[in-house]
Design a protein around this motif. Structure first.
Motif, PDB file in Angstrom:
ATOM      1  N   ILE A   1      12.726 -21.449  50.144  1.00 28.05           N
ATOM      2  CA  ILE A   1      14.050 -21.658  49.557  1.00 28.05           C
ATOM      3  C   ILE A   1      14.695 -22.889  50.179  1.00 28.05           C
ATOM      4  CG2 ILE A   1      16.328 -20.637  49.191  1.00 28.05           C
ATOM      5  CD1 ILE A   1      14.837 -17.858  49.549  1.00 28.05           C
ATOM      6  N   LEU A   2      14.778 -22.895  51.486  1.00 33.56           N
ATOM      7  CA  LEU A   2      15.172 -24.100  52.218  1.00 33.56           C
ATOM      8  C   LEU A   2      13.871 -24.799  52.568  1.00 33.56           C
ATOM      9  CD1 LEU A   2      17.862 -22.598  54.614  1.00 33.56           C
ATOM     10  CD2 LEU A   2      18.213 -23.765  52.432  1.00 33.56           C
ATOM     11  N   PRO A   3      13.648 -25.997  52.074  1.00 31.95           N
ATOM     12  CA  PRO A   3      12.351 -26.649  52.252  1.00 31.95           C
ATOM     13  C   PRO A   3      11.842 -26.593  53.694  1.00 31.95           C
ATOM     14  CG  PRO A   3      13.761 -27.982  50.857  1.00 31.95           C
ATOM     15  CD  PRO A   3      14.612 -26.869  51.391  1.00 31.95           C
ATOM     16  N   TRP A   4      10.594 -26.177  53.826  1.00 32.39           N
ATOM     17  CA  TRP A   4       9.986 -26.037  55.145  1.00 32.39           C
ATOM     18  C   TRP A   4      10.014 -27.360  55.894  1.00 32.39           C
ATOM     19  CZ3 TRP A   4       5.673 -27.984  57.661  1.00 32.39           C
ATOM     20  CH2 TRP A   4       5.323 -27.308  58.835  1.00 32.39           C
ATOM     21  N   SER A   5       9.804 -28.461  55.186  1.00 25.87           N
ATOM     22  CA  SER A   5       9.765 -29.765  55.840  1.00 25.87           C
ATOM     23  C   SER A   5      11.115 -30.164  56.434  1.00 25.87           C
ATOM     24  CB  SER A   5       9.319 -30.842  54.844  1.00 25.87           C
ATOM     25  OG  SER A   5      10.266 -30.972  53.805  1.00 25.87           O
ATOM     26  N   ARG A   6      12.162 -29.486  55.991  1.00 22.26           N
ATOM     27  CA  ARG A   6      13.502 -29.804  56.493  1.00 22.26           C
ATOM     28  C   ARG A   6      14.060 -28.715  57.405  1.00 22.26           C
ATOM     29  NH1 ARG A   6      16.562 -31.189  51.038  1.00 22.26           N
ATOM     30  NH2 ARG A   6      18.325 -31.246  52.464  1.00 22.26           N
ATOM     31  N   SER A   7      13.593 -27.493  57.228  1.00 21.97           N
ATOM     32  CA  SER A   7      14.163 -26.380  57.997  1.00 21.97           C
ATOM     33  C   SER A   7      13.200 -25.800  59.030  1.00 21.97           C
ATOM     34  CB  SER A   7      14.573 -25.250  57.049  1.00 21.97           C
ATOM     35  OG  SER A   7      13.419 -24.635  56.479  1.00 21.97           O
ATOM     36  N   TRP A   8      11.907 -26.017  58.841  1.00 23.95           N
ATOM     37  CA  TRP A   8      10.854 -25.422  59.673  1.00 23.95           C
ATOM     38  C   TRP A   8      10.928 -23.905  59.683  1.00 23.95           C
ATOM     39  CZ3 TRP A   8       7.234 -28.838  60.494  1.00 23.95           C
ATOM     40  CH2 TRP A   8       7.582 -30.179  60.554  1.00 23.95           C
ATOM     41  N   ASP A   9      11.563 -23.321  58.672  1.00 27.74           N
ATOM     42  CA  ASP A   9      11.710 -21.865  58.557  1.00 27.74           C
ATOM     43  C   ASP A   9      10.606 -21.328  57.647  1.00 27.74           C
ATOM     44  OD1 ASP A   9      12.399 -19.223  58.201  1.00 27.74           O
ATOM     45  OD2 ASP A   9      14.433 -19.624  57.494  1.00 27.74           O
ATOM     46  N   ASN A  10       9.634 -20.678  58.258  1.00 25.45           N
ATOM     47  CA  ASN A  10       8.523 -20.100  57.514  1.00 25.45           C
ATOM     48  C   ASN A  10       8.646 -18.586  57.422  1.00 25.45           C
ATOM     49  OD1 ASN A  10       6.126 -20.468  56.039  1.00 25.45           O
ATOM     50  ND2 ASN A  10       4.884 -19.895  57.807  1.00 25.45           N
TER      51      ASN A  10
END
Length: 73
Positions: free
Chosen positions: A32-41
């Motif tokens: 939802i929040l891009p991984w490349s920007r949030s690092w939230d997996n």
């Protein structure tokens, strides 16, 4: 994710059919929040979506992608 989303793509608002779950060209798991920007997996940052919707969203947050379009919200 499919069951949690009641079998719907949360971006396209289209039903995801059971056979689409095993078709590698029909659905994807999106951050939802891009991984490349949030690092939230984490699980809470993932949704199951139709490939076309995910490609259209690109590297944007839903807020950036939907913009001021009240109907899409």
């Amino acid at each position: 994710l499919w069951k949690e989303q009641q079998c719907f793509c949360v971006y396209a608002l289209e039903e995801i059919l059971p056979q689409e779950l095993v078709d590698g060209t029909a659905t994807q798991i999106d951050h939802i929040l891009p991984w490349s920007r949030s690092w939230d997996n984490s699980w809470s940052n993932k949704v199951l979506v139709k490939i076309k919707a995910n490609q259209d969203k690109r590297n944007q947050t839903p807020f950036e992608w939907f913009g001021n379009d009240e109907i899409r919200w």
